[in-house]
Design a protein around this motif. Structure first.
Motif, PDB file in Angstrom:
ATOM      1  N   GLY A 150       0.712  -9.321  16.595  1.00 37.29           N
ATOM      2  CA  GLY A 150       0.268  -8.073  15.116  1.00 37.29           C
ATOM      3  C   GLY A 150       1.551  -7.265  14.557  1.00 37.29           C
ATOM      4  N   PHE A 151       0.620  -6.818  13.724  1.00 31.68           N
ATOM      5  CA  PHE A 151       1.717  -6.342  12.692  1.00 31.68           C
ATOM      6  C   PHE A 151       1.627  -4.773  12.502  1.00 31.68           C
ATOM      7  CE2 PHE A 151       2.755 -10.578  12.138  1.00 31.68           C
ATOM      8  CZ  PHE A 151       4.236 -10.757  12.379  1.00 31.68           C
ATOM      9  N   PHE A 152       2.344  -3.881  12.251  1.00 33.57           N
ATOM     10  CA  PHE A 152       1.789  -2.417  11.887  1.00 33.57           C
ATOM     11  C   PHE A 152       1.775  -2.864  10.063  1.00 33.57           C
ATOM     12  CE2 PHE A 152       4.428  -0.668  15.525  1.00 33.57           C
ATOM     13  CZ  PHE A 152       3.494  -0.318  15.890  1.00 33.57           C
ATOM     14  N   THR A 153       0.330  -2.151   9.941  1.00 32.45           N
ATOM     15  CA  THR A 153       0.385  -2.082   8.838  1.00 32.45           C
ATOM     16  C   THR A 153       0.564  -0.700   7.870  1.00 32.45           C
ATOM     17  OG1 THR A 153      -1.880  -1.734   8.641  1.00 32.45           O
ATOM     18  CG2 THR A 153      -1.152  -3.989   8.915  1.00 32.45           C
ATOM     19  N   GLU A 154      -0.116  -0.352   7.443  1.00 34.08           N
ATOM     20  CA  GLU A 154      -0.606   1.289   6.710  1.00 34.08           C
ATOM     21  C   GLU A 154      -0.944   2.115   6.900  1.00 34.08           C
ATOM     22  OE1 GLU A 154       0.766  -0.736   4.619  1.00 34.08           O
ATOM     23  OE2 GLU A 154       2.880  -0.423   4.222  1.00 34.08           O
ATOM     24  N   ASN A 155      -2.299   1.052   7.409  1.00 32.24           N
ATOM     25  CA  ASN A 155      -3.854   1.494   8.357  1.00 32.24           C
ATOM     26  C   ASN A 155      -3.909   1.647   9.888  1.00 32.24           C
ATOM     27  OD1 ASN A 155      -4.664   1.345   5.387  1.00 32.24           O
ATOM     28  ND2 ASN A 155      -5.281  -0.500   5.497  1.00 32.24           N
ATOM     29  N   THR A 156      -2.876   0.661   9.916  1.00 32.33           N
ATOM     30  CA  THR A 156      -3.678   1.015  11.794  1.00 32.33           C
ATOM     31  C   THR A 156      -3.244   2.175  11.799  1.00 32.33           C
ATOM     32  OG1 THR A 156      -0.930  -0.759  11.467  1.00 32.33           O
ATOM     33  CG2 THR A 156      -1.268   0.614  13.853  1.00 32.33           C
ATOM     34  N   PRO A 157      -4.002   2.524  13.079  1.00 31.62           N
ATOM     35  CA  PRO A 157      -3.944   3.955  13.469  1.00 31.62           C
ATOM     36  C   PRO A 157      -3.036   4.194  14.207  1.00 31.62           C
ATOM     37  CG  PRO A 157      -5.934   2.919  14.018  1.00 31.62           C
ATOM     38  CD  PRO A 157      -4.890   1.736  13.148  1.00 31.62           C
ATOM     39  N   TYR A 158      -2.675   5.742  14.270  1.00 31.18           N
ATOM     40  CA  TYR A 158      -1.765   6.335  14.736  1.00 31.18           C
ATOM     41  C   TYR A 158      -2.048   6.350  16.397  1.00 31.18           C
ATOM     42  CZ  TYR A 158       0.573   7.759  10.210  1.00 31.18           C
ATOM     43  OH  TYR A 158       1.707   7.968   9.219  1.00 31.18           O
ATOM     44  N   ALA A 159      -0.389   6.030  16.955  1.00 30.21           N
ATOM     45  CA  ALA A 159      -0.738   6.141  18.611  1.00 30.21           C
ATOM     46  C   ALA A 159       0.515   6.635  19.137  1.00 30.21           C
ATOM     47  CB  ALA A 159      -1.594   5.511  18.937  1.00 30.21           C
ATOM     48  N   PRO A 160       1.226   7.627  18.208  1.00 33.21           N
ATOM     49  CA  PRO A 160       2.452   7.600  18.800  1.00 33.21           C
ATOM     50  C   PRO A 160       2.697   8.375  20.826  1.00 33.21           C
ATOM     51  CG  PRO A 160       2.032  10.339  17.838  1.00 33.21           C
ATOM     52  CD  PRO A 160       0.535   8.735  18.079  1.00 33.21           C
ATOM     53  N   ASN A 161       3.004   7.654  21.745  1.00 34.83           N
ATOM     54  CA  ASN A 161       3.610   7.444  22.605  1.00 34.83           C
ATOM     55  C   ASN A 161       4.656   8.348  23.495  1.00 34.83           C
ATOM     56  OD1 ASN A 161       1.624   6.136  23.363  1.00 34.83           O
ATOM     57  ND2 ASN A 161       2.292   4.849  22.750  1.00 34.83           N
ATOM     58  N   SER A 162       5.992   8.560  22.350  1.00 37.93           N
ATOM     59  CA  SER A 162       6.829   9.809  22.908  1.00 37.93           C
ATOM     60  C   SER A 162       6.658  10.938  22.588  1.00 37.93           C
ATOM     61  CB  SER A 162       8.107   8.891  22.559  1.00 37.93           C
ATOM     62  OG  SER A 162       8.809   8.661  21.069  1.00 37.93           O
ATOM     63  N   PRO A 163       7.313  11.820  22.950  1.00 36.63           N
ATOM     64  CA  PRO A 163       7.884  13.638  22.017  1.00 36.63           C
ATOM     65  C   PRO A 163       7.698  12.452  20.939  1.00 36.63           C
ATOM     66  CG  PRO A 163       7.970  13.744  24.612  1.00 36.63           C
ATOM     67  CD  PRO A 163       7.789  12.099  24.306  1.00 36.63           C
ATOM     68  N   TYR A 164       9.170  11.925  20.323  1.00 37.82           N
ATOM     69  CA  TYR A 164       9.872  11.211  19.144  1.00 37.82           C
ATOM     70  C   TYR A 164       8.644  11.690  18.594  1.00 37.82           C
ATOM     71  CZ  TYR A 164      12.010   9.246  15.912  1.00 37.82           C
ATOM     72  OH  TYR A 164      12.691   8.984  14.348  1.00 37.82           O
ATOM     73  N   SER A 165       7.682  10.039  18.678  1.00 35.68           N
ATOM     74  CA  SER A 165       7.415   9.912  17.661  1.00 35.68           C
ATOM     75  C   SER A 165       5.729  10.578  17.714  1.00 35.68           C
ATOM     76  CB  SER A 165       6.827   8.222  18.309  1.00 35.68           C
ATOM     77  OG  SER A 165       6.402   8.117  19.758  1.00 35.68           O
ATOM     78  N   ALA A 166       5.521  11.665  18.318  1.00 35.59           N
ATOM     79  CA  ALA A 166       4.211  12.464  18.635  1.00 35.59           C
ATOM     80  C   ALA A 166       4.962  13.555  17.376  1.00 35.59           C
ATOM     81  CB  ALA A 166       3.806  13.021  19.857  1.00 35.59           C
ATOM     82  N   SER A 167       5.965  14.010  17.613  1.00 33.76           N
ATOM     83  CA  SER A 167       6.496  14.909  16.316  1.00 33.76           C
ATOM     84  C   SER A 167       6.729  14.246  15.321  1.00 33.76           C
ATOM     85  CB  SER A 167       8.199  15.422  17.588  1.00 33.76           C
ATOM     86  OG  SER A 167       8.837  14.666  17.371  1.00 33.76           O
ATOM     87  N   LYS A 168       6.872  13.035  15.120  1.00 36.44           N
ATOM     88  CA  LYS A 168       7.132  12.747  13.454  1.00 36.44           C
ATOM     89  C   LYS A 168       6.058  12.306  13.079  1.00 36.44           C
ATOM     90  CE  LYS A 168      10.372  11.218  11.625  1.00 36.44           C
ATOM     91  NZ  LYS A 168      11.089  11.924  10.596  1.00 36.44           N
ATOM     92  N   ALA A 304       6.325  -4.166  15.689  1.00 31.48           N
ATOM     93  CA  ALA A 304       7.009  -5.505  14.057  1.00 31.48           C
ATOM     94  C   ALA A 304       5.585  -4.658  13.089  1.00 31.48           C
ATOM     95  CB  ALA A 304       6.268  -6.439  14.318  1.00 31.48           C
ATOM     96  N   ILE A 305       7.052  -4.294  12.217  1.00 31.56           N
ATOM     97  CA  ILE A 305       6.047  -4.158  10.975  1.00 31.56           C
ATOM     98  C   ILE A 305       5.489  -5.453   9.553  1.00 31.56           C
ATOM     99  CG2 ILE A 305       7.193  -2.929   7.941  1.00 31.56           C
ATOM    100  CD1 ILE A 305       6.918  -0.703  10.370  1.00 31.56           C
ATOM    101  N   ASP A 306       4.810  -4.937   9.001  1.00 31.70           N
ATOM    102  CA  ASP A 306       4.420  -5.643   7.982  1.00 31.70           C
ATOM    103  C   ASP A 306       4.420  -4.826   6.877  1.00 31.70           C
ATOM    104  OD1 ASP A 306       2.655  -6.496   6.043  1.00 31.70           O
ATOM    105  OD2 ASP A 306       0.916  -6.838   6.957  1.00 31.70           O
ATOM    106  N   ALA A 307       5.504  -5.139   5.967  1.00 32.20           N
ATOM    107  CA  ALA A 307       6.208  -4.784   5.186  1.00 32.20           C
ATOM    108  C   ALA A 307       5.113  -5.230   3.894  1.00 32.20           C
ATOM    109  CB  ALA A 307       7.629  -4.817   4.818  1.00 32.20           C
ATOM    110  N   SER A 308       4.123  -5.897   4.110  1.00 34.65           N
ATOM    111  CA  SER A 308       3.779  -6.668   2.287  1.00 34.65           C
ATOM    112  C   SER A 308       3.783  -5.086   1.121  1.00 34.65           C
ATOM    113  CB  SER A 308       2.885  -7.785   2.700  1.00 34.65           C
ATOM    114  OG  SER A 308       2.102  -7.743   4.444  1.00 34.65           O
TER     115      SER A 308
END
Ligand SMILES: NC(=O)c1ccc[n+]([C@@H]2O[C@H](COP(=O)([O-])OP(=O)(O)OC[C@H]3O[C@@H](n4cnc5c(N)ncnc54)[C@H](O)[C@@H]3O)[C@@H](O)[C@H]2O)c1
Length: 354
Positions: A150-168, A304-308
Motif C-alpha cells: 500500500g501507499f499513502f494517497t492524499e485521501n489516506t486518513p491521518y494517523a500520526p504516531n509521534s509528537p512530531y507527526s501529530a504536531s505537523k 511510501a508515497i503515491d505521487a500520482s
C-alpha cells in the motif's frame, strides 16, 4: 512588478536548498527568509545568496505575532512558503512541547497574520492581494505507518504516531480550516524523507557518514528494516515550486520518489560509496561499523508515497535517482567534513550518533 515572498525556516535543510533554486529561477520575486536559527538553522547553508539583491534574512520566531505582522507590513508580503518547524522525531519524543509551540502555534500565527493582511472578510481578498497564497510544507508522517503493501494517497486518513507527526498533522488541519472557513488560498504538500546536501548532522544519512568517517559505531535502530521513501531534496523543491504556482487552492499534494529503502540498505549503500571514495586505513569496509541499537519508541515501520496526483495534474517527476543522488550527497558531506577538519573544528563537531 517584483513580489516579496516570505519563506520561513529557510536556514534549515530543505529551505536552504529551496531559496537559491527559487531566486535563480524567478527574477520576479524577492525572498524574505524568516528563521529563528534554532540548533537546526545554519546561515552557512545560505552563503551563496547572502548578498543577493533580492534576498533578505530576518532572525525571528514565527510564534512572535508582533514580529510576523511587522514583516508582512514592512515588506508587503504577497505569498508564504512555510518550512519552519521542529523536524526531528527523536527530539519530539524527548521534548514534545517545543514541537507543539512551533509547528502548531507558529503555523497558526503565521496563517492568521496572512489572512488579516490579505483579506478583508471571509472569501474576500483585499484589492491588490487577490490570489496571495499560503503554502504549508508538511510530511508523509501525518498518515502513520504502512504495512508491507500500500501507499499513502492524499485521501489516506491521518494517523500520526509521534509528537512530531501529530504536531505537523495539527498544523495541516489548521491550514485546511483557513481554506474552508475563510477562503484563504492555501496549498499543502506532504513529502517523504528527503536527502541531499545541507541536512543537519542529527539525521540518518549525515549520521551514517560522520560515524563512518570518525570510525565510530554506525547506529541503526531496531532490526534496520524500517522503510522510508527517499527523495532528493531538489526534487522536493521542484515539487513545491509547481504546487506553489499551479496547485489548486485548498488542495493537498503528496510528493515522493517511489524509492523505498530500509535503513540497513541505506547504511550499506553509504558504506559502499565511502569504501570507494574514502577507503578506511585498515582496508576493510565501513560496513563493519554498523551497529544495531535499541529501537525508537513508536517507530513507524514503513512510509511510501503515491505521487500520482502531482504527476498527472502538475507534471512533476523526480529527476534524480537514488544511485546518483546518494553519491552526490556523500561527496558533499565529504567536502564539508574535510573543510571542517582543515579549520580544525572536527573535534568540536562530534556527532550525536543517536
Ligand atoms: N527533512 C525531511 O525529510 C522532510 C520531509 C517532509 C517534510 N519536511 C518538512 O519540511 C520542513 C523543513 O524541514 P527541514 O528538514 O528543512 O527542517 P530543519 O529542521 O532542517 O529546518 C527547520 C528550520 O526552521 C527553523 N525554525 C524552527 N523553529 C522556528 C521558529 N519557531 N521560528 C522560525 N524558524 C524556526 C530552524 O531554525 C531551521 O532553520 C518542515 O516543516 C518539515 O516538517 C521535512
Amino acid at each position: 512588478m517584483v513580489k516579496t515572498i516570505l519563506v520561513t525556516g529557510g536556514a534549515g535543510f530543505i529551505g536552504s536548498n529551496f531559496i537559491p533554486y527559487f531566486l535563480e529561477k524567478y527574477p520576479e520575486y524577492n525572498i524574505m527568509n524568516l528563521d529563528t536559527l534554532t540548533y537546526a538553522g545554519n546561515l552557512e547553508n545560505l552563503r551563496e545568496v547572502e548578498n543577493h539583491p533580492r534576498y533578505k534574512f530576518i532572525k525571528g520566531n514565527i510564534c512572535n505575532r508582533e514580529l510576523v505582522e511587522y514583516v508582512f507590513k514592512e515588506y508587503n508580503i504577497m505569498g508564504v512558503i512555510h518550512f519552519a518547524a521542529e523536524s526531528h522525531v527523536d527530539n519530539s519524543i524527548a521534548n514534545p512541547g517545543v514541537f507543539i509551540e512551533t509547528n502548531v502555534y507558529g503555523t497558526y500565527t503565521l496563517i492568521d497574520v496572512a489572512r488579516n493582511f490579505w483579506m478583508e472578510s471571509p472569501f474576500r481578498y483585499k484589492n491588490d492581494y487577490e490570489g496571495c497564497r499560503f503554502h504549508h510544507i508538511s510530511t508523509d508522517e501525518v498518515y502513520g505507518s504502512l504495512g508491507e503493501t500500500g501507499f499513502f494517497t492524499e485521501n489516506t486518513p491521518y494517523a500520526p504516531n509521534s509528537p512530531y507527526s501529530a504536531s505537523k498533522a495539527s498544523a495541516d488541519m489548521i491550514v485546511r480550516s483557513y481554506f474552508k472557513t475563510y477562503g484563504l488560498n492555501t496549498v499543502i504538500t506532504n513529502c517523504s524523507n528527503n536527502y541531499g546536501p545541507k541536512q543537519h548532522n542529527e539525521k540518518l544519512i549525515p549520521t551514517i557518514i560522520r560515524s563512518a568517517l570518525n570510525e565510530d559505531p554506525i547506529p541503526i535502530y531496531g532490526d534496520g528494516r524500517n522503510i522510508r521513501d527517499w527523495l532528493y531534496v531538489l526534487d522536493h523543491c521542484r515539487g513545491i515550486d509547481l504546487v506553489f504556482h499551479k496547485g489548486k487552492p485548498g488542495e493537498v499534494y503528496n510528493i515522493g520518489g517511489r524509492n523505498e529503502k530500509t535503513n540497513i540498505e541505506i547504511a550499506n549503500k553509504i558504506c559502499e560509496v565511502l569504501d570507494k571514495l574514502k577507503p578506511r586505513r585498515n582496508g576493510r569496509s565501513y560496513k563493519e561499523l554498523i551497529t544495531f541499537v535499541d529501537d525508537r519508541p513508536g517507530h513507524d515501520r514503513r512510509y511510501a508515497i503515491d505521487a500520482s496526483k502531482i504527476k498527472s495534474e502538475l507534471g512533476w517527476k523526480a529527476k534524480e535517482n537514488f544511485e546518483s543522488g546518494i553519491v552526490k550527497t556523500v561527496k558533499w558531506y565529504l567536502k564539508k567534513i574535510i573543510k571542517e577538519d582543515n579549520g580544525n573544528i572536527s573535534n568540536t563537531t562530534h556527532i550525536n550518533a543517536k
